[in-house]
Design a protein around this motif. Sequence first.
Motif, PDB file in Angstrom:
ATOM      1  N   GLY A 165       0.813  -1.217   0.000  1.00  0.00           N
ATOM      2  CA  GLY A 165       0.000   0.000   0.000  1.00  0.00           C
ATOM      3  C   GLY A 165       0.843   1.262   0.000  1.00  0.00           C
ATOM      4  O   GLY A 165       0.549   2.226  -0.720  1.00  0.00           O
ATOM      5  N   HIS A 166       1.898   1.255   0.781  1.00  0.00           N
ATOM      6  CA  HIS A 166       2.733   2.449   0.896  1.00  0.00           C
ATOM      7  C   HIS A 166       3.470   2.737  -0.412  1.00  0.00           C
ATOM      8  O   HIS A 166       3.537   3.892  -0.859  1.00  0.00           O
ATOM      9  N   LEU A 167       4.017   1.701  -1.034  1.00  0.00           N
ATOM     10  CA  LEU A 167       4.724   1.903  -2.302  1.00  0.00           C
ATOM     11  C   LEU A 167       3.772   2.384  -3.388  1.00  0.00           C
ATOM     12  O   LEU A 167       4.144   3.202  -4.239  1.00  0.00           O
ATOM     13  N   GLN A 168       2.533   1.876  -3.356  1.00  0.00           N
ATOM     14  CA  GLN A 168       1.543   2.361  -4.327  1.00  0.00           C
ATOM     15  C   GLN A 168       1.313   3.861  -4.137  1.00  0.00           C
ATOM     16  O   GLN A 168       1.285   4.631  -5.097  1.00  0.00           O
ATOM     17  N   ARG A 169       1.179   4.270  -2.882  1.00  0.00           N
ATOM     18  CA  ARG A 169       0.949   5.707  -2.600  1.00  0.00           C
ATOM     19  C   ARG A 169       2.148   6.540  -3.035  1.00  0.00           C
ATOM     20  O   ARG A 169       2.003   7.684  -3.471  1.00  0.00           O
ATOM     21  N   LEU A 170       3.349   5.974  -2.907  1.00  0.00           N
ATOM     22  CA  LEU A 170       4.562   6.695  -3.308  1.00  0.00           C
ATOM     23  C   LEU A 170       4.765   6.689  -4.824  1.00  0.00           C
ATOM     24  O   LEU A 170       5.677   7.351  -5.340  1.00  0.00           O
ATOM     25  N   GLY A 171       3.934   5.903  -5.532  1.00  0.00           N
ATOM     26  CA  GLY A 171       4.113   5.786  -6.985  1.00  0.00           C
ATOM     27  C   GLY A 171       5.291   4.913  -7.358  1.00  0.00           C
ATOM     28  O   GLY A 171       5.834   5.029  -8.461  1.00  0.00           O
ATOM     29  N   LEU A 172       5.682   4.009  -6.452  1.00  0.00           N
ATOM     30  CA  LEU A 172       6.887   3.202  -6.679  1.00  0.00           C
ATOM     31  C   LEU A 172       6.612   1.701  -6.737  1.00  0.00           C
ATOM     32  O   LEU A 172       7.542   0.899  -6.747  1.00  0.00           O
ATOM     33  N   LEU A 173       5.325   1.318  -6.747  1.00  0.00           N
ATOM     34  CA  LEU A 173       5.017  -0.115  -6.818  1.00  0.00           C
ATOM     35  C   LEU A 173       4.989  -0.532  -8.283  1.00  0.00           C
ATOM     36  O   LEU A 173       4.041  -0.232  -9.015  1.00  0.00           O
ATOM     37  N   TYR A 174       6.024  -1.236  -8.718  1.00  0.00           N
ATOM     38  CA  TYR A 174       6.087  -1.667 -10.118  1.00  0.00           C
ATOM     39  C   TYR A 174       5.267  -2.932 -10.342  1.00  0.00           C
ATOM     40  O   TYR A 174       4.560  -3.047 -11.346  1.00  0.00           O
ATOM     41  N   GLU A 175       5.344  -3.873  -9.376  1.00  0.00           N
ATOM     42  CA  GLU A 175       4.737  -5.183  -9.604  1.00  0.00           C
ATOM     43  C   GLU A 175       4.586  -5.909  -8.273  1.00  0.00           C
ATOM     44  O   GLU A 175       5.427  -5.783  -7.386  1.00  0.00           O
ATOM     45  N   VAL A 176       3.479  -6.667  -8.150  1.00  0.00           N
ATOM     46  CA  VAL A 176       3.329  -7.606  -7.026  1.00  0.00           C
ATOM     47  C   VAL A 176       3.485  -9.010  -7.584  1.00  0.00           C
ATOM     48  O   VAL A 176       2.927  -9.346  -8.636  1.00  0.00           O
ATOM     49  N   ARG A 177       4.247  -9.819  -6.876  1.00  0.00           N
ATOM     50  CA  ARG A 177       4.507 -11.184  -7.328  1.00  0.00           C
ATOM     51  C   ARG A 177       3.799 -12.166  -6.404  1.00  0.00           C
ATOM     52  O   ARG A 177       3.992 -12.125  -5.182  1.00  0.00           O
ATOM     53  N   LEU A 178       2.981 -13.011  -6.992  1.00  0.00           N
ATOM     54  CA  LEU A 178       2.255 -14.016  -6.224  1.00  0.00           C
ATOM     55  C   LEU A 178       2.853 -15.380  -6.544  1.00  0.00           C
ATOM     56  O   LEU A 178       2.805 -15.835  -7.697  1.00  0.00           O
ATOM     57  N   LEU A 179       3.430 -16.020  -5.530  1.00  0.00           N
ATOM     58  CA  LEU A 179       3.961 -17.377  -5.690  1.00  0.00           C
ATOM     59  C   LEU A 179       2.829 -18.357  -5.384  1.00  0.00           C
ATOM     60  O   LEU A 179       2.261 -18.319  -4.284  1.00  0.00           O
ATOM     61  N   ILE A 180       2.496 -19.222  -6.330  1.00  0.00           N
ATOM     62  CA  ILE A 180       1.394 -20.154  -6.140  1.00  0.00           C
ATOM     63  C   ILE A 180       1.944 -21.550  -5.855  1.00  0.00           C
ATOM     64  O   ILE A 180       2.710 -22.111  -6.644  1.00  0.00           O
ATOM     65  N   MET A 181       1.537 -22.094  -4.704  1.00  0.00           N
ATOM     66  CA  MET A 181       1.932 -23.453  -4.310  1.00  0.00           C
ATOM     67  C   MET A 181       0.669 -24.305  -4.230  1.00  0.00           C
ATOM     68  O   MET A 181      -0.270 -23.976  -3.493  1.00  0.00           O
ATOM     69  N   ALA A 182       0.672 -25.404  -4.966  1.00  0.00           N
ATOM     70  CA  ALA A 182      -0.529 -26.245  -5.034  1.00  0.00           C
ATOM     71  C   ALA A 182      -0.904 -26.754  -3.644  1.00  0.00           C
ATOM     72  O   ALA A 182      -0.063 -27.267  -2.900  1.00  0.00           O
ATOM     73  N   GLY A 183      -2.189 -26.582  -3.305  1.00  0.00           N
ATOM     74  CA  GLY A 183      -2.685 -27.083  -2.024  1.00  0.00           C
ATOM     75  C   GLY A 183      -2.306 -26.231  -0.832  1.00  0.00           C
ATOM     76  O   GLY A 183      -2.675 -26.552   0.304  1.00  0.00           O
ATOM     77  N   VAL A 184      -1.574 -25.148  -1.052  1.00  0.00           N
ATOM     78  CA  VAL A 184      -1.137 -24.279   0.054  1.00  0.00           C
ATOM     79  C   VAL A 184      -1.860 -22.930  -0.003  1.00  0.00           C
ATOM     80  O   VAL A 184      -2.508 -22.521   0.967  1.00  0.00           O
ATOM     81  N   ASN A 185      -1.746 -22.238  -1.147  1.00  0.00           N
ATOM     82  CA  ASN A 185      -2.339 -20.886  -1.238  1.00  0.00           C
ATOM     83  C   ASN A 185      -3.127 -20.692  -2.530  1.00  0.00           C
ATOM     84  O   ASN A 185      -3.229 -19.574  -3.023  1.00  0.00           O
ATOM     85  N   ASP A 186      -3.629 -21.811  -3.098  1.00  0.00           N
ATOM     86  CA  ASP A 186      -4.373 -21.699  -4.360  1.00  0.00           C
ATOM     87  C   ASP A 186      -5.874 -21.937  -4.189  1.00  0.00           C
ATOM     88  O   ASP A 186      -6.579 -22.142  -5.186  1.00  0.00           O
ATOM     89  N   ASP A 187      -6.370 -21.915  -2.952  1.00  0.00           N
ATOM     90  CA  ASP A 187      -7.805 -22.066  -2.728  1.00  0.00           C
ATOM     91  C   ASP A 187      -8.565 -20.931  -3.428  1.00  0.00           C
ATOM     92  O   ASP A 187      -8.194 -19.754  -3.284  1.00  0.00           O
ATOM     93  N   PRO A 188      -9.607 -21.245  -4.200  1.00  0.00           N
ATOM     94  CA  PRO A 188     -10.302 -20.204  -4.970  1.00  0.00           C
ATOM     95  C   PRO A 188     -10.818 -19.055  -4.105  1.00  0.00           C
ATOM     96  O   PRO A 188     -10.755 -17.882  -4.516  1.00  0.00           O
ATOM     97  N   GLY A 189     -11.347 -19.373  -2.911  1.00  0.00           N
ATOM     98  CA  GLY A 189     -11.843 -18.304  -2.039  1.00  0.00           C
ATOM     99  C   GLY A 189     -10.714 -17.387  -1.592  1.00  0.00           C
ATOM    100  O   GLY A 189     -10.865 -16.150  -1.549  1.00  0.00           O
ATOM    101  N   LEU A 190      -9.559 -17.970  -1.287  1.00  0.00           N
ATOM    102  CA  LEU A 190      -8.395 -17.179  -0.883  1.00  0.00           C
ATOM    103  C   LEU A 190      -7.888 -16.331  -2.053  1.00  0.00           C
ATOM    104  O   LEU A 190      -7.533 -15.157  -1.877  1.00  0.00           O
ATOM    105  N   VAL A 191      -7.868 -16.925  -3.240  1.00  0.00           N
ATOM    106  CA  VAL A 191      -7.419 -16.169  -4.425  1.00  0.00           C
ATOM    107  C   VAL A 191      -8.342 -14.977  -4.656  1.00  0.00           C
ATOM    108  O   VAL A 191      -7.893 -13.865  -4.941  1.00  0.00           O
ATOM    109  N   ARG A 192      -9.654 -15.197  -4.482  1.00  0.00           N
ATOM    110  CA  ARG A 192     -10.605 -14.095  -4.697  1.00  0.00           C
ATOM    111  C   ARG A 192     -10.400 -12.992  -3.657  1.00  0.00           C
ATOM    112  O   ARG A 192     -10.383 -11.800  -3.998  1.00  0.00           O
TER     113      ARG A 192
END
Length: 250
Positions: A165-192
């Motif tokens: 959030g802070h980097l976005q406000r500063l105009g310095l957020l180039y990219e967010v990287r999401l690492l997807i691990m099967a069965g760990v953080n790929d639940d559809p509700g969590l992704v939404r």
Amino acid sequence: MSATLGRPLKGFVADTISFSNVDGPGNRFVVFLQGCNFDCVACHNPQTIPGHQPLEGFDPHHLGVDDLLERIRPAAPFVRGITASGGEATQQPTFLHALFAAVKAEPALAHLTCFVDSNGATEQGVWDDLAPVMDGAMIDLKCLDPDIHHQMTGQPNGEVLASIGHLQRLGLLYEVRLLIMAGVNDDPGLVRRTAEWLAAVNPEMRIKLIGFRAHGARPHDPPLVEPTPEALLTVADLLRQVADFNICVV
Ligand code: SF4
């Protein structure tokens, strides 16, 4: 040269590479700083985690800004910028600031943009201090859910979310990287929920979706599972249903 208590300022540097096209916009010179405040189960560079020497079979060095400038100068005509990565680059904020300031101050290097590739777990004041000498940041968001984030990294995610959030406000957020691990953080509700949180920051955010790769990561019991290409595209579709993100899948 910058100095601390009369001693030349040194950075603890794991390695440098002269050309990379996966560490920010265009071709880039990359400085990997040694030491990380996370201990990610999926880390592909676990040798860069300890902030101390010696490491068996691995030889990070204490280098000055001038040492790095000597390495950057020959590559400068062929790259668009430099990226500080790690390890976690923001663990050495004074050195990072000195390096970027020196690049900006040298006429032959001043065309190079200065980016940080970070896990985001640093105080907002670090970004404020770096802002005058940096051009952008790529931030990893391992997981929006704090418990899963802790399982993945050993650390909470409050500073990571605040950094985005802070980097976005500063105009310095180039990219967010999401690492997807099967069965760990790929639940559809969590992704939404993740998509909704990111859209509230910037609905046109640039997102790099990275599938976990077992090769190079430390053994884990039970073994960590790679997502299929189809599963990654499903995550990308879920994200796109929430906002008009600029998504790249790798
Ligand atoms: S933040 Fe990056 S360098 Fe640090 S442990 Fe995690 S994957 Fe490894």
